[in-house]
Design a protein around this motif. Structure first.
Motif, mmCIF file in Angstrom:
data_model
loop_
_atom_site.group_PDB
_atom_site.id
_atom_site.type_symbol
_atom_site.label_atom_id
_atom_site.label_comp_id
_atom_site.label_asym_id
_atom_site.label_seq_id
_atom_site.Cartn_x
_atom_site.Cartn_y
_atom_site.Cartn_z
ATOM 1 N N TYR A 44 0.797 -1.217 0.000
ATOM 2 C CA TYR A 44 0.000 0.000 0.000
ATOM 3 C C TYR A 44 0.839 1.281 0.000
ATOM 4 O O TYR A 44 0.312 2.362 -0.169
ATOM 5 C CB TYR A 44 -0.961 -0.014 1.185
ATOM 6 C CG TYR A 44 -1.832 -1.253 1.171
ATOM 7 C CD1 TYR A 44 -2.832 -1.408 0.218
ATOM 8 C CD2 TYR A 44 -1.630 -2.285 2.083
ATOM 9 C CE1 TYR A 44 -3.613 -2.553 0.179
ATOM 10 C CE2 TYR A 44 -2.408 -3.431 2.046
ATOM 11 C CZ TYR A 44 -3.401 -3.546 1.093
ATOM 12 O OH TYR A 44 -4.166 -4.675 1.052
ATOM 13 N N TYR A 46 3.243 1.898 -2.240
ATOM 14 C CA TYR A 46 3.787 2.129 -3.567
ATOM 15 C C TYR A 46 2.712 2.467 -4.596
ATOM 16 O O TYR A 46 1.616 1.920 -4.548
ATOM 17 C CB TYR A 46 4.526 0.878 -4.061
ATOM 18 C CG TYR A 46 5.717 0.515 -3.231
ATOM 19 C CD1 TYR A 46 6.957 1.074 -3.482
ATOM 20 C CD2 TYR A 46 5.610 -0.399 -2.198
ATOM 21 C CE1 TYR A 46 8.059 0.733 -2.726
ATOM 22 C CE2 TYR A 46 6.710 -0.743 -1.431
ATOM 23 C CZ TYR A 46 7.925 -0.175 -1.710
ATOM 24 O OH TYR A 46 9.019 -0.508 -0.950
ATOM 25 N N SER A 47 3.076 3.311 -5.556
ATOM 26 C CA SER A 47 2.228 3.499 -6.727
ATOM 27 C C SER A 47 2.502 2.341 -7.676
ATOM 28 O O SER A 47 3.531 1.667 -7.572
ATOM 29 C CB SER A 47 2.531 4.833 -7.410
ATOM 30 O OG SER A 47 3.814 4.791 -8.000
ATOM 31 N N LEU A 48 1.602 2.110 -8.616
ATOM 32 C CA LEU A 48 1.780 1.011 -9.571
ATOM 33 C C LEU A 48 3.033 1.207 -10.412
ATOM 34 O O LEU A 48 3.734 0.250 -10.728
ATOM 35 C CB LEU A 48 0.557 0.888 -10.460
ATOM 36 C CG LEU A 48 -0.741 0.557 -9.730
ATOM 37 C CD1 LEU A 48 -1.920 0.580 -10.684
ATOM 38 C CD2 LEU A 48 -0.645 -0.783 -9.037
ATOM 39 N N GLU A 49 3.334 2.449 -10.761
ATOM 40 C CA GLU A 49 4.522 2.733 -11.571
ATOM 41 C C GLU A 49 5.795 2.345 -10.827
ATOM 42 O O GLU A 49 6.718 1.778 -11.397
ATOM 43 C CB GLU A 49 4.575 4.221 -11.957
ATOM 44 C CG GLU A 49 3.460 4.661 -12.874
ATOM 45 C CD GLU A 49 2.133 4.904 -12.154
ATOM 46 O OE1 GLU A 49 2.113 5.092 -10.913
ATOM 47 O OE2 GLU A 49 1.093 4.881 -12.836
ATOM 48 N N ASN A 85 -0.987 4.231 -2.305
ATOM 49 C CA ASN A 85 -0.257 5.464 -2.518
ATOM 50 C C ASN A 85 -1.061 6.512 -3.279
ATOM 51 O O ASN A 85 -1.191 7.633 -2.833
ATOM 52 C CB ASN A 85 1.051 5.143 -3.240
ATOM 53 C CG ASN A 85 1.905 6.354 -3.476
ATOM 54 O OD1 ASN A 85 1.608 7.152 -4.362
ATOM 55 N ND2 ASN A 85 2.943 6.501 -2.682
ATOM 56 N N ASN A 86 -1.596 6.153 -4.440
ATOM 57 C CA ASN A 86 -2.304 7.134 -5.258
ATOM 58 C C ASN A 86 -3.705 6.653 -5.660
ATOM 59 O O ASN A 86 -4.223 7.021 -6.692
ATOM 60 C CB ASN A 86 -1.495 7.457 -6.521
ATOM 61 C CG ASN A 86 -1.237 6.231 -7.371
ATOM 62 O OD1 ASN A 86 -1.298 5.106 -6.894
ATOM 63 N ND2 ASN A 86 -0.947 6.434 -8.643
ATOM 64 N N GLU A 115 -7.594 4.788 -9.343
ATOM 65 C CA GLU A 115 -6.784 5.968 -9.026
ATOM 66 C C GLU A 115 -7.675 7.042 -8.429
ATOM 67 O O GLU A 115 -8.812 7.212 -8.854
ATOM 68 C CB GLU A 115 -6.107 6.503 -10.287
ATOM 69 C CG GLU A 115 -5.049 5.575 -10.825
ATOM 70 C CD GLU A 115 -4.435 6.088 -12.114
ATOM 71 O OE1 GLU A 115 -5.131 6.787 -12.884
ATOM 72 O OE2 GLU A 115 -3.261 5.780 -12.353
#
Length: 147
Positions: A44, A46-49, A85-86, A115
């Motif tokens: 949770y 981290y962003s997916l990127e 994250n986002n 998102e």
């Protein structure tokens, strides 16, 4: 380097019951995990990127990521907190029971990433399968925690 040494054709594709018995349960009780492609992280954060950049797949040989992360609860302690994250991971469908022979060992739930903030998030193509160990599968001496 260890995984790059495997011959062409090797795939890490454990079944649902293998994921629960050999990886999730061992991680929960603190037993060592066998060599694998599963990363132990707080998903949770981290962003997916960042996840896709940080945890590279083996070229065309791998098509899925595997993560072990602690499930977090909302402050009232009853529902899961899947805020990331986002965005957030939204449950879709119902829990699927997973058995090892005739014994119930856990559950699998599908989630999709949205998102933004709930409930106005924008749906993405990212999906995840969340596995949960059935509490009766834990050793009787195991100290259960809230998460």
């Amino acid at each position: 380097e260890y995984f790059k040494s495997f011959p062409e054709g090797y795939r890490f594709q454990p079944s649902d019951d293998e994921l629960i018995v050999h990886f999730l349960k061992n991680n929960i009780v603190g037993a060592p995990l066998p060599p694998n492609w599963i990363h132990v992280i707080d998903l949770y954060l981290y962003s997916l990127e960042v996840l896709t950049e940080k945890f590279k797949l083996l070229s065309d040989r791998e098509t899925e990521w595997y993560f072990l992360t602690t499930r977090k609860k909302k402050p009232n302690g009853k529902r899961s907190n899947r805020r990331a994250n986002n965005g957030y991971w939204k449950p879709i469908g119902i829990d699927k029971s997973i058995k090892n022979g005739n014994q119930m060992i856990g559950y699998n739930r599908s989630l999709e990433f949205n998102e933004g903030k709930h409930p106005d998030g924008k749906r993405t193509e990212w999906k995840v399968h969340e596995y949960k160990l059935d509490e009766n599968s834990l050793p009787p001496t195991y100290q259960r925690s809230r998460d």
